[in-house]
Design a protein around this motif. Sequence first.
Motif, PDB file in Angstrom:
ATOM      1  N   ARG A   1      -1.034  21.313  14.714  1.00 16.31           N
ATOM      2  CA  ARG A   1      -2.422  21.228  14.262  1.00 16.31           C
ATOM      3  C   ARG A   1      -2.981  22.593  13.851  1.00 16.31           C
ATOM      4  O   ARG A   1      -4.174  22.727  13.590  1.00 16.31           O
ATOM      5  N   ILE A   2      -2.108  23.609  13.791  1.00 18.20           N
ATOM      6  CA  ILE A   2      -2.540  24.946  13.392  1.00 18.20           C
ATOM      7  C   ILE A   2      -2.456  25.080  11.877  1.00 18.20           C
ATOM      8  O   ILE A   2      -1.463  24.701  11.261  1.00 18.20           O
ATOM      9  N   SER A   3      -3.511  25.615  11.271  1.00 18.27           N
ATOM     10  CA  SER A   3      -3.521  25.812   9.828  1.00 18.27           C
ATOM     11  C   SER A   3      -4.483  26.939   9.483  1.00 18.27           C
ATOM     12  O   SER A   3      -5.571  27.044  10.059  1.00 18.27           O
ATOM     13  N   HIS A   4      -4.077  27.790   8.538  1.00 15.68           N
ATOM     14  CA  HIS A   4      -4.985  28.837   8.072  1.00 15.68           C
ATOM     15  C   HIS A   4      -6.156  28.241   7.296  1.00 15.68           C
ATOM     16  O   HIS A   4      -7.211  28.858   7.168  1.00 15.68           O
ATOM     17  N   ASP A   5      -5.978  27.046   6.769  1.00 12.47           N
ATOM     18  CA  ASP A   5      -7.045  26.401   6.001  1.00 12.47           C
ATOM     19  C   ASP A   5      -8.094  25.756   6.903  1.00 12.47           C
ATOM     20  O   ASP A   5      -9.239  25.559   6.487  1.00 12.47           O
ATOM     21  N   VAL A   6      -7.696  25.400   8.139  1.00 13.75           N
ATOM     22  CA  VAL A   6      -8.626  24.760   9.075  1.00 13.75           C
ATOM     23  C   VAL A   6      -8.606  25.563  10.376  1.00 13.75           C
ATOM     24  O   VAL A   6      -7.839  25.258  11.295  1.00 13.75           O
ATOM     25  N   PRO A   7      -9.425  26.607  10.487  1.00 12.60           N
ATOM     26  CA  PRO A   7      -9.401  27.459  11.689  1.00 12.60           C
ATOM     27  C   PRO A   7     -10.010  26.750  12.892  1.00 12.60           C
ATOM     28  O   PRO A   7     -10.716  25.742  12.764  1.00 12.60           O
ATOM     29  N   PHE A   8      -9.728  27.280  14.095  1.00 13.82           N
ATOM     30  CA  PHE A   8     -10.331  26.741  15.308  1.00 13.82           C
ATOM     31  C   PHE A   8     -11.846  26.948  15.260  1.00 13.82           C
ATOM     32  O   PHE A   8     -12.330  27.986  14.793  1.00 13.82           O
ATOM     33  N   LYS A   9     -12.609  25.967  15.770  1.00 13.12           N
ATOM     34  CA  LYS A   9     -14.068  26.091  15.743  1.00 13.12           C
ATOM     35  C   LYS A   9     -14.557  27.211  16.650  1.00 13.12           C
ATOM     36  O   LYS A   9     -15.632  27.776  16.433  1.00 13.12           O
ATOM     37  N   ASP A  10     -13.782  27.548  17.691  1.00 14.82           N
ATOM     38  CA  ASP A  10     -14.160  28.645  18.574  1.00 14.82           C
ATOM     39  C   ASP A  10     -13.285  29.873  18.342  1.00 14.82           C
ATOM     40  O   ASP A  10     -13.210  30.764  19.180  1.00 14.82           O
ATOM     41  N   GLY A  11     -12.603  29.903  17.194  1.00 14.86           N
ATOM     42  CA  GLY A  11     -11.732  31.028  16.892  1.00 14.86           C
ATOM     43  C   GLY A  11     -12.511  32.252  16.442  1.00 14.86           C
ATOM     44  O   GLY A  11     -13.717  32.192  16.173  1.00 14.86           O
ATOM     45  N   GLU A  12     -11.849  33.368  16.381  1.00 16.80           N
ATOM     46  CA  GLU A  12     -12.466  34.622  15.968  1.00 16.80           C
ATOM     47  C   GLU A  12     -11.690  35.206  14.796  1.00 16.80           C
ATOM     48  O   GLU A  12     -10.480  35.043  14.691  1.00 16.80           O
ATOM     49  N   SER A  13     -12.400  35.871  13.921  1.00 16.33           N
ATOM     50  CA  SER A  13     -11.767  36.536  12.792  1.00 16.33           C
ATOM     51  C   SER A  13     -12.243  37.981  12.752  1.00 16.33           C
ATOM     52  O   SER A  13     -13.261  38.327  13.357  1.00 16.33           O
ATOM     53  N   GLY A  14     -11.526  38.802  12.058  1.00 13.94           N
ATOM     54  CA  GLY A  14     -11.915  40.206  11.996  1.00 13.94           C
ATOM     55  C   GLY A  14     -10.928  40.985  11.160  1.00 13.94           C
ATOM     56  O   GLY A  14     -10.155  40.414  10.388  1.00 13.94           O
ATOM     57  N   GLU A  15     -10.947  42.265  11.302  1.00 16.67           N
ATOM     58  CA  GLU A  15     -10.049  43.126  10.551  1.00 16.67           C
ATOM     59  C   GLU A  15      -9.674  44.320  11.417  1.00 16.67           C
ATOM     60  O   GLU A  15     -10.360  44.643  12.391  1.00 16.67           O
ATOM     61  N   PHE A  16      -8.574  44.945  11.101  1.00 19.22           N
ATOM     62  CA  PHE A  16      -8.170  46.147  11.810  1.00 19.22           C
ATOM     63  C   PHE A  16      -7.602  47.136  10.807  1.00 19.22           C
ATOM     64  O   PHE A  16      -7.066  46.747   9.763  1.00 19.22           O
ATOM     65  N   LYS A  17      -7.748  48.397  11.115  1.00 17.50           N
ATOM     66  CA  LYS A  17      -7.281  49.455  10.242  1.00 17.50           C
ATOM     67  C   LYS A  17      -5.926  49.964  10.731  1.00 17.50           C
ATOM     68  O   LYS A  17      -5.686  50.065  11.931  1.00 17.50           O
ATOM     69  N   VAL A  18      -5.080  50.285   9.790  1.00 23.29           N
ATOM     70  CA  VAL A  18      -3.734  50.745  10.106  1.00 23.29           C
ATOM     71  C   VAL A  18      -3.491  52.082   9.411  1.00 23.29           C
ATOM     72  O   VAL A  18      -3.784  52.235   8.216  1.00 23.29           O
ATOM     73  N   ARG A  19      -2.997  53.039  10.155  1.00 19.63           N
ATOM     74  CA  ARG A  19      -2.590  54.320   9.569  1.00 19.63           C
ATOM     75  C   ARG A  19      -1.069  54.376   9.583  1.00 19.63           C
ATOM     76  O   ARG A  19      -0.439  54.236  10.629  1.00 19.63           O
ATOM     77  N   ILE A  20      -0.487  54.552   8.427  1.00 17.37           N
ATOM     78  CA  ILE A  20       0.966  54.574   8.287  1.00 17.37           C
ATOM     79  C   ILE A  20       1.413  55.995   7.971  1.00 17.37           C
ATOM     80  O   ILE A  20       0.910  56.616   7.030  1.00 17.37           O
ATOM     81  N   THR A  21       2.337  56.499   8.765  1.00 16.20           N
ATOM     82  CA  THR A  21       2.885  57.833   8.557  1.00 16.20           C
ATOM     83  C   THR A  21       4.337  57.713   8.124  1.00 16.20           C
ATOM     84  O   THR A  21       5.136  57.047   8.793  1.00 16.20           O
ATOM     85  N   ALA A  22       4.679  58.330   7.009  1.00 15.21           N
ATOM     86  CA  ALA A  22       6.053  58.291   6.504  1.00 15.21           C
ATOM     87  C   ALA A  22       6.897  59.313   7.259  1.00 15.21           C
ATOM     88  O   ALA A  22       6.800  60.513   7.016  1.00 15.21           O
TER      89      ALA A  22
END
Length: 246
Positions: A24-45
């Motif tokens: 029943r998991i789908s990116h198109d139908v998120p959980f009603k009590d789910g959380e969304s957000g963003e995070f920053k990534v620093r990549i070092t070569a």
Amino acid sequence: MTLYAPYNFVPLNKKVVIPHWIDRISHDVPFKDGESGEFKVRITAKTPIFVKDGLSKEEEAKKYDKDGIQITPHEFCQHNGQYYIPGSSIKGMVRNVLEIMSFGRMDKVNDHRYAVRDLNNKELYQSHFGVDKVYGGWLQKDESNQYTISGWGFPGRISHQELQDKYGVDFHTYFSKGGRFDPKKDTEKAGKKKYDKFGNNSRKGTFSFLKEDAKREIYTVTEDEQVGREGELVFTGQSGYREYNH
């Protein structure tokens, strides 16, 4: 010559817990009590980075001569002279790290083992490649658990039409162009497919030399032991399926 593995491998958990609500998991139908957000990534070569620019088949072909040797170098991924790393490359790396950190279910892995296959390395691979350098033999395990190979010399070949005529199996009509053979299915390309179709016919017999074609010795089935030699039919194909359903 030393070969280095380009990846570090992370040990996986022996047990994978699959929740009962996984279907029943789908990116198109998120959980009603789910959380969304963003995070920053620093990549070092830590080591030099090279991402090959995408080319069409025609553009890619121009980088090699008639013998398949690369004559012009590949370029770093760019657009109008501006170099960049594609977003898909970044997302793939971040996803892999996130799966490891969160003990996620890693599904982009398998237990396949591959031999060395480097067509650009003439010394390592191409110098040993050729139909006139292939010899047959049987790999056997003795009572002391040691493996030995008993050589059988240069292998001969026999046509699908010959097998169909002499043994009554539909090799030619099935595997020839326009037949029912489906090259897109791994089950069709596996060597087991041919053994199954050959059925209970004895693969041992007497075979006589017919002709040579492109350094390949072509044989035919015969019952005359005076003009033929004893042998056993071995069918080629993939040793296993590329995808498994456990």
